[in-house]
Design a protein around this motif. Structure first.
Motif, PDB file in Angstrom:
ATOM      1  N   TYR A  59      13.342  -7.273  -0.721  1.00 43.37           N
ATOM      2  CA  TYR A  59      12.085  -7.835  -0.983  1.00 43.37           C
ATOM      3  C   TYR A  59      10.912  -7.336  -0.198  1.00 43.37           C
ATOM      4  N   ALA A  60      10.204  -6.602  -0.810  1.00 48.01           N
ATOM      5  CA  ALA A  60       8.997  -5.602   0.005  1.00 48.01           C
ATOM      6  C   ALA A  60       7.803  -6.657   0.212  1.00 48.01           C
ATOM      7  N   PRO A  61       7.073  -6.416   1.346  1.00 47.49           N
ATOM      8  CA  PRO A  61       6.118  -7.100   1.736  1.00 47.49           C
ATOM      9  C   PRO A  61       4.896  -6.594   0.820  1.00 47.49           C
ATOM     10  N   THR A  62       4.071  -7.461   0.447  1.00 47.06           N
ATOM     11  CA  THR A  62       2.979  -7.375  -0.449  1.00 47.06           C
ATOM     12  C   THR A  62       1.940  -6.634   0.458  1.00 47.06           C
ATOM     13  N   ASN A  63       0.666  -6.247  -0.335  1.00 53.85           N
ATOM     14  CA  ASN A  63      -0.449  -5.668   0.378  1.00 53.85           C
ATOM     15  C   ASN A  63      -1.135  -6.302   1.411  1.00 53.85           C
ATOM     16  N   ASP A  64      -0.715  -7.639   1.182  1.00 54.08           N
ATOM     17  CA  ASP A  64      -1.549  -8.723   2.196  1.00 54.08           C
ATOM     18  C   ASP A  64      -0.902  -8.700   3.644  1.00 54.08           C
TER      19      ASP A  64
END
Length: 139
Positions: free
Chosen positions: A110-115
């Motif tokens: 579950y990759a972190p988003t650009n936020d």
């Protein structure tokens, strides 16, 4: 494990710690004939294993807070083929399965988003690289 009958899925469930969510998940698996699924943003804490429904099971990897979390959900066929699983972080886990042609590695991430800040993203991708580096090569 017979690959002709194997159906693999992914799903961002947003939450899996609500009272009836695990039973609903098991019902969806049966309706859609899913053998194994990677679930993200489950919000489960710690790591562990749990049976759901009549024959499905969940393996999860979560942190100390209920903000992320990944799950490997499996039916009875894939559960019997499971050789080993490892909870890496609240965003990453892997499992090894045996089958007629050899072994299969499944990585749930579950990759972190650009936020998110750069440090969080760098930490995740470094952990993912280390995890993938331990996957045995295909023979």
């Amino acid at each position: 494990m017979d690959r002709r009958g194997l159906r693999i899925a992914t799903w961002n469930v947003l939450i899996l710690n609500a009272p009836a969510s695990k039973n609903l998940l098991s019902e969806e698996f049966r309706k859609n004939n899913v053998s194994i699924a990677g679930l993200m943003e489950t919000r489960l804490t710690g790591s562990g294993e749990e049976r759901i429904g009549s024959s499905d099971s969940l393996l999860w990897s979560g942190g100390s807070s209920s903000s992320n979390g990944v799950v490997l959900a499996q039916n009875s066929l894939t559960r019997k083929a499971l050789l080993l699983h490892k909870a890496v972080s609240d965003r990453l886990m892997k499992a090894y399965f045996g089958h007629k042609q050899g072994k299969m590695t499944v990585t749930v991430c579950y990759a972190p988003t650009n936020d998110f800040d750069d440090a969080t993203s760098e930490d995740f991708y470094s952990a993912l690289s280390r995890c993938l580096a331990t996957v045995p090569p295909m023979i």
